[in-house]
Scaffold this active site. Structure first.
Site, PDB file in Angstrom:
ATOM      1  N   GLU A  83      50.754 -38.025   5.463  1.00 48.49           N
ATOM      2  CA  GLU A  83      51.164 -37.217   4.836  1.00 48.49           C
ATOM      3  C   GLU A  83      53.158 -37.510   5.196  1.00 48.49           C
ATOM      4  O   GLU A  83      53.924 -37.292   5.577  1.00 48.49           O
ATOM      5  CB  GLU A  83      51.076 -36.397   4.519  1.00 48.49           C
ATOM      6  CG  GLU A  83      51.459 -35.250   3.687  1.00 48.49           C
ATOM      7  CD  GLU A  83      51.165 -33.970   3.393  1.00 48.49           C
ATOM      8  OE1 GLU A  83      49.713 -33.788   3.727  1.00 48.49           O
ATOM      9  OE2 GLU A  83      52.033 -32.852   3.343  1.00 48.49           O
ATOM     10  N   ASP A 277      39.167 -35.514  19.176  1.00 45.69           N
ATOM     11  CA  ASP A 277      38.226 -35.099  18.310  1.00 45.69           C
ATOM     12  C   ASP A 277      39.258 -34.430  17.388  1.00 45.69           C
ATOM     13  O   ASP A 277      38.965 -33.001  17.582  1.00 45.69           O
ATOM     14  CB  ASP A 277      37.094 -34.546  18.715  1.00 45.69           C
ATOM     15  CG  ASP A 277      36.015 -34.307  17.565  1.00 45.69           C
ATOM     16  OD1 ASP A 277      36.210 -34.500  16.304  1.00 45.69           O
ATOM     17  OD2 ASP A 277      34.801 -34.345  18.106  1.00 45.69           O
ATOM     18  N   HIS A 375      59.697 -33.412  -0.449  1.00 43.71           N
ATOM     19  CA  HIS A 375      58.414 -34.216  -0.647  1.00 43.71           C
ATOM     20  C   HIS A 375      58.962 -35.450  -1.726  1.00 43.71           C
ATOM     21  O   HIS A 375      58.040 -36.346  -1.313  1.00 43.71           O
ATOM     22  CB  HIS A 375      57.180 -33.353  -1.504  1.00 43.71           C
ATOM     23  CG  HIS A 375      56.675 -32.529  -0.904  1.00 43.71           C
ATOM     24  ND1 HIS A 375      54.926 -33.386  -0.249  1.00 43.71           N
ATOM     25  CD2 HIS A 375      56.274 -32.040   0.460  1.00 43.71           C
ATOM     26  CE1 HIS A 375      54.906 -32.933   0.593  1.00 43.71           C
ATOM     27  NE2 HIS A 375      55.221 -32.236   1.025  1.00 43.71           N
TER      28      HIS A 375
HETATM   29  C1  MEV Z   1      51.413 -29.358   2.522  1.00 39.93           C
HETATM   30  O1  MEV Z   1      50.646 -30.687   3.253  1.00 39.93           O
HETATM   31  C2  MEV Z   1      51.431 -28.719   3.687  1.00 39.93           C
HETATM   32  C3  MEV Z   1      52.103 -26.618   2.406  1.00 39.93           C
HETATM   33  O2  MEV Z   1      51.049 -26.942   1.046  1.00 39.93           O
HETATM   34  C4  MEV Z   1      51.402 -25.480   3.526  1.00 39.93           C
HETATM   35  C5  MEV Z   1      52.064 -24.268   2.862  1.00 39.93           C
HETATM   36  O3  MEV Z   1      51.837 -23.905   1.647  1.00 39.93           O
HETATM   37  O4  MEV Z   1      52.288 -23.274   3.886  1.00 39.93           O
HETATM   38  C6  MEV Z   1      53.128 -27.100   2.158  1.00 39.93           C
END
Ligand code: MEV
Length: 425
Positions: A83, A277, A375
């Protein structure tokens, strides 16, 4: 798609032969079969012995989160995941935590629970007392299974017994409380649980079915705290936003699942990098989050009297340095060296700090500009790459898609053609 999934004797074949069969059955190209064959840093024969029916390997990117200061010590933290933004977010959060004291983490020791389920017990309460009276013998039998662990100060330390009302009537559950030292402990605990089962049957007059570790590792907790100075994180408004975000997660399981997912982004990435794990970590985290009967956040956030933000994470962290992939996977071994942790509890503490950092970073972004901007930048690069962009074209295509607010595969393809022509012309 395959015509049949019944591949007789598949498990007995050498890896290459399995791959040949798979290739034929699913119409893989030579290139695809070659990609699958690549076990990366993991020697083929090691991979072949780690799980069953092995046909190759699968590689994640490995990133290094920077800036972590935990209990006064600096760490470079390896993170393996797919990610975008997670490594950058962790590094950023760790940098902001440095404005105060970094992260402080404590732990409750490496203690796991092994459960032995006894059914058809004629007198459950009586059986419970008898088991407790035989505690010393049961613990002795358990500890005979792992003299090495015992010699290092670990081993079965206590016995709990409970009578459960269940769908199938009352059952007696005997629980071995085991200090697993530097091991995650599943093997040690399961072996002990199996070894004492006949004794437990004999004492209770019942029948033992399950003998297995519990992943609700609530005796193996880490507690990480950090103070984020309001000025280093964007002011009091950001502090308030994060406290509101926490209150939302506390009040609503739909939000809470995502809140905790953000924590696990960090925990699991370090877990994968260090050969842990991760299914056990997820199971432990979410069952602990539900321990009160309501699903709750694994962190709390509040404003202190100076107006700074104080975060606390508390969660199970069942990790080990001996046994399993932490020892057999060369990349995991190298990552543990990069991290420089000397014990399982030190690794657990680092992972707790990363979980807290990750949660902070997500909430900060959500409570201010939102997460999509960061993102999207990384996402658009991925889309550009999947549309065939290479070299400097990746950033050019990504940038154009961001400007146009059209981060889509079809647009990326057009841009790859257009911009590569321009470059050549
Ligand atoms: C995304 O991988 C994680 C988030 O959705 C966490 C959150 O909303 O606190 C950004």
């Amino acid at each position: 798609m395959t015509e049949t999934s019944e591949l007789q004797g598949f498990y007995r074949l050498p890896m290459e032969k399995r791959r040949e069969i798979l290739k034929k059955a699913t119409n893989l190209t030579d290139e695809e079969a070659g990609i699958i064959a690549n076990t990366g840093s993991l020697p083929g024969d090691v991979a072949d012995h780690m799980i069953e029916n092995v046909v190759g390997g699968y590689t994640y990117p490995l990133g290094i989160a920077t800036n972590f200061k935990i209990n006064g010590k600096d760490y470079l933290v390896p993170m393996a995941l797919e990610e975008p933004s997670v490594v950058a977010a962790a590094s950023n959060a760790a940098k902001m935590a440095r404005s105060k004291d970094g992260f402080r983490v404590t732990n409750t020791g490496p203690v796991m629970i092994g459960q032995i389920q006894v059914v058809s017990v004629p007198k459950p309460e009586e059986a419970k007392s008898k088991l407790l009276k035989s505690k010393a013998d049961i613990l002795k039998k358990a500890n005979e299974q792992d003299p090495m662990l015992v010699s290092l100060g670990g081993g079965a330390k206590d016995l709990n017994v409970k009578v459960l009302a269940s769908l199938k009537g009352p059952m007696v559950i005997a629980e071995l409380i085991v200090n697993t030292g530097d091991a995650m402990g599943a093997n040690a605990v399961n072996t002990m649980a199996e070894a004492v089962a006949p004794m437990v049957e004999q004492i209770t007059g019942g029948r033992v079915f399950l003998r297995i570790i519990s992943n609700l590792a609530d005796r193996r907790l880490v507690r990480a705290t950090a103070v984020f100075g309001k000025d280093s994180i964007g002011g009091e408004d950001v502090v308030d936003g994060i406290v509101y975000a926490y209150a939302f997660a506390d009040a609503d399981p739909y939000r809470c699942a995502t809140h905790n997912k953000g924590i696990m982004n960090g925990v699991i990435a370090v877990g994968i990098a260090c050969g842990q794990d991760i299914r056990a970590l997820e199971a432990g985290a979410h069952s602990y989050a539900s321990k009160t009967g309501r699903y709750k956040p694994l962190t709390t956030w509040e404003k202190n009297k100076e107006g700074d933000l104080v975060g606390v994470l508390e969660m199970p962290m069942a990790v080990g340095l001996v046994g399993g992939a932490a020892k057999t996977h060369p990349t995991a071994r190298a990552n543990i060296k990069i991290l420089g942790v000397k014990s399982a509890i030190e690794l657990a503490e680092v992972m707790g700090a990363v979980g807290l950092a990750q949660n902070f970073a997500a909430l900060r972004a959500l409570a201010s500009e939102g997460i999509q901007r960061g993102h999207m930048k990384l996402h658009s690069r991925n889309v550009a790459i999947s549309a065939g962009a290479t070299g400097e074209l990746v950033d050019l295509v990504a940038q154009r898609m961001i400007e146009e607010k059209k981060i889509r595969f079809d647009r990326a393809k057009e841009l790859v053609t257009e911009l590569s022509k321009q470059k050549m012309g």
